[in-house]
Design an enzyme around this catalytic site. Structure first.
Site, PDB file in Angstrom:
ATOM      1  CE  LYS A   1     -19.091   3.676  -1.896  1.00 41.38           C
ATOM      2  NZ  LYS A   1     -17.986   3.147  -2.654  1.00 41.38           N
TER       3      LYS A   1
ATOM      4  CG  ASP B   1      -8.621   2.959  -8.147  1.00 43.98           C
ATOM      5  OD1 ASP B   1      -8.670   2.726  -9.369  1.00 43.98           O
ATOM      6  OD2 ASP B   1      -8.229   2.135  -7.297  1.00 43.98           O
TER       7      ASP B   1
ATOM      8  CG  ASP C   1      -1.889   1.093   1.302  1.00 44.41           C
ATOM      9  OD1 ASP C   1      -1.723   2.088   0.567  1.00 44.41           O
ATOM     10  OD2 ASP C   1      -2.845   0.975   2.090  1.00 44.41           O
TER      11      ASP C   1
HETATM   12  C1  LIG Z   1      -7.221   2.170 -12.314  1.00 44.86           C
HETATM   13  S1  LIG Z   1      -5.809   1.319 -11.931  1.00 44.86           S
HETATM   14  C2  LIG Z   1      -4.532   2.016 -12.991  1.00 44.86           C
HETATM   15  C3  LIG Z   1      -3.381   1.078 -13.184  1.00 44.86           C
HETATM   16  C4  LIG Z   1      -2.204   1.588 -14.011  1.00 44.86           C
HETATM   17  N1  LIG Z   1      -1.569   2.743 -13.405  1.00 44.86           N
HETATM   18  C5  LIG Z   1      -2.575   1.891 -15.430  1.00 44.86           C
HETATM   19  O1  LIG Z   1      -2.210   2.946 -15.934  1.00 44.86           O
HETATM   20  O2  LIG Z   1      -3.213   1.057 -16.052  1.00 44.86           O
HETATM   21  C6  LIG Z   1      -5.381   1.984 -10.333  1.00 44.86           C
HETATM   22  C7  LIG Z   1      -4.503   1.034  -9.577  1.00 44.86           C
HETATM   23  O3  LIG Z   1      -4.059   1.639  -8.374  1.00 44.86           O
HETATM   24  C8  LIG Z   1      -3.998   0.623  -7.388  1.00 44.86           C
HETATM   25  N2  LIG Z   1      -3.981   1.263  -6.053  1.00 44.86           N
HETATM   26  C9  LIG Z   1      -5.008   1.907  -5.455  1.00 44.86           C
HETATM   27  N3  LIG Z   1      -4.632   2.358  -4.233  1.00 44.86           N
HETATM   28  C10 LIG Z   1      -3.327   1.982  -4.069  1.00 44.86           C
HETATM   29  C11 LIG Z   1      -2.385   2.132  -3.009  1.00 44.86           C
HETATM   30  N4  LIG Z   1      -2.711   2.764  -1.868  1.00 44.86           N
HETATM   31  N5  LIG Z   1      -1.139   1.638  -3.169  1.00 44.86           N
HETATM   32  C12 LIG Z   1      -0.808   0.980  -4.320  1.00 44.86           C
HETATM   33  N6  LIG Z   1      -1.658   0.807  -5.356  1.00 44.86           N
HETATM   34  C13 LIG Z   1      -2.899   1.298  -5.237  1.00 44.86           C
HETATM   35  C14 LIG Z   1      -5.212  -0.217  -7.652  1.00 44.86           C
HETATM   36  O4  LIG Z   1      -5.107  -1.508  -7.077  1.00 44.86           O
HETATM   37  C15 LIG Z   1      -5.225  -0.246  -9.183  1.00 44.86           C
HETATM   38  O5  LIG Z   1      -4.506  -1.339  -9.694  1.00 44.86           O
END
Ligand SMILES: C[S@@+](CC[C@H](N)C(=O)[O-])C[C@H]1O[C@@H](n2cnc3c(N)ncnc32)[C@H](O)[C@@H]1O
Length: 224
Positions: A135, A131, A109
């Site tokens: 909400k 992401d 994380d």
């Molecule tokens: C929508 S995806 C985009 C993935 C990639 N960057 C791309 O361009 O395709 C967002 C990613 O961020 C990851 N993510 C969200 N919060 C995170 C965190 N606190 N630490 C690491 N990864 C995180 C999610 O698991 C997800 O795989």
């Protein structure tokens, strides 16, 4: 919103131990929170055992973009940091199949690795398609906030860059406005932001959303 929802169902591809040892680091959140000092710094010497410049993709998803960067530039190290188990394992498979010495996946994380950020240790960071908040309960998951800018100000070397890309217009503007109010960074381009994002290799996520007609926007910050 469920994490990684837009990526669709990612099959679980568990790496054999000998490949996992080489390409995948998995840092448990509880231990990260309680004993951060028991983990290595997120630096080239600590993770890759050399002094090559380090670039980090935060929230790397299934890793296509980080892999393309590592293939294109063997003179730098690339760390794909990802929270989701399935996505991180998929990305590690890509790294193992490519057999590159300069790419590793870290399942962790990002919100817990603050104590492990090296001072001025990164050449570039990428936060692509983070992401967005749909909400109020999503707020705690948003990566790009004041604390994130503080983390980037610490980890990026002077002249180092942070690239931010999003296909969610309102969310993109929120991130841009926060960045524009931070005097530790300057834009790396004369435009307020860049329309479209055309890397050599587009990630799974970018391809999905572009097929649905969404145009990503990008801004790039330089650490002063
Ligand atoms: C929508 S995806 C985009 C993935 C990639 N960057 C791309 O361009 O395709 C967002 C990613 O961020 C990851 N993510 C969200 N919060 C995170 C965190 N606190 N630490 C690491 N990864 C995180 C999610 O698991 C997800 O795989």
């Amino acid at each position: 919103m469920a994490r990684g929802r837009y990526l669709g169902r990612i099959p679980l591809r568990t790496l054999p131990p000998e490949l996992a040892e080489r390409y995948l680091l998995e840092w448990h959140p509880r231990r990260l929170a309680l004993e951060p000092g028991s983990f290595p710094q997120l630096s080239s010497p600590a993770i890759f055992g050399n002094e090559l410049p380090l670039e980090v993709e935060i929230g790397a998803g299934t890793g296509e973009f980080a892999l393309s960067l590592a293939e294109a530039d063997p003179a730098a190290n690339y760390l794909a940091l990802e929270l989701s188990n399935r996505s991180a394992h998929w990305a590690a498979w890509l790294a193992a199949e490519a057999g590159l010495p300069n790419l590793k996946v870290l399942r962790a994380d990002f919100k817990l690795v603050g104590p492990l950020l090296p001072a001025a240790g990164w050449r570039r960071a990428y936060l692509h398609f983070p992401d967005p908040q749909h909400k109020p309960a999503d707020a705690k998951r948003i990566i790009f906030n004041q604390g994130f800018l503080d983390a980037m100000a610490r980890a990026l070397q002077p002249g180092g860059e942070l690239s931010v890309v999003s296909d969610a217009p309102a969310f993109f503007l929120q991130m841009l406005e926060l960045a524009e109010g931070d005097g530790r960074f300057a834009k790396a381009h004369p435009e307020r932001y860049l329309e479209g994002f055309e890397p050599e290799v587009k990630s799974r996520f970018q391809q999905i959303w572009e097929r649905k007609g969404r145009t990503p926007r990008q801004f790039v910050l330089t650490r002063l």
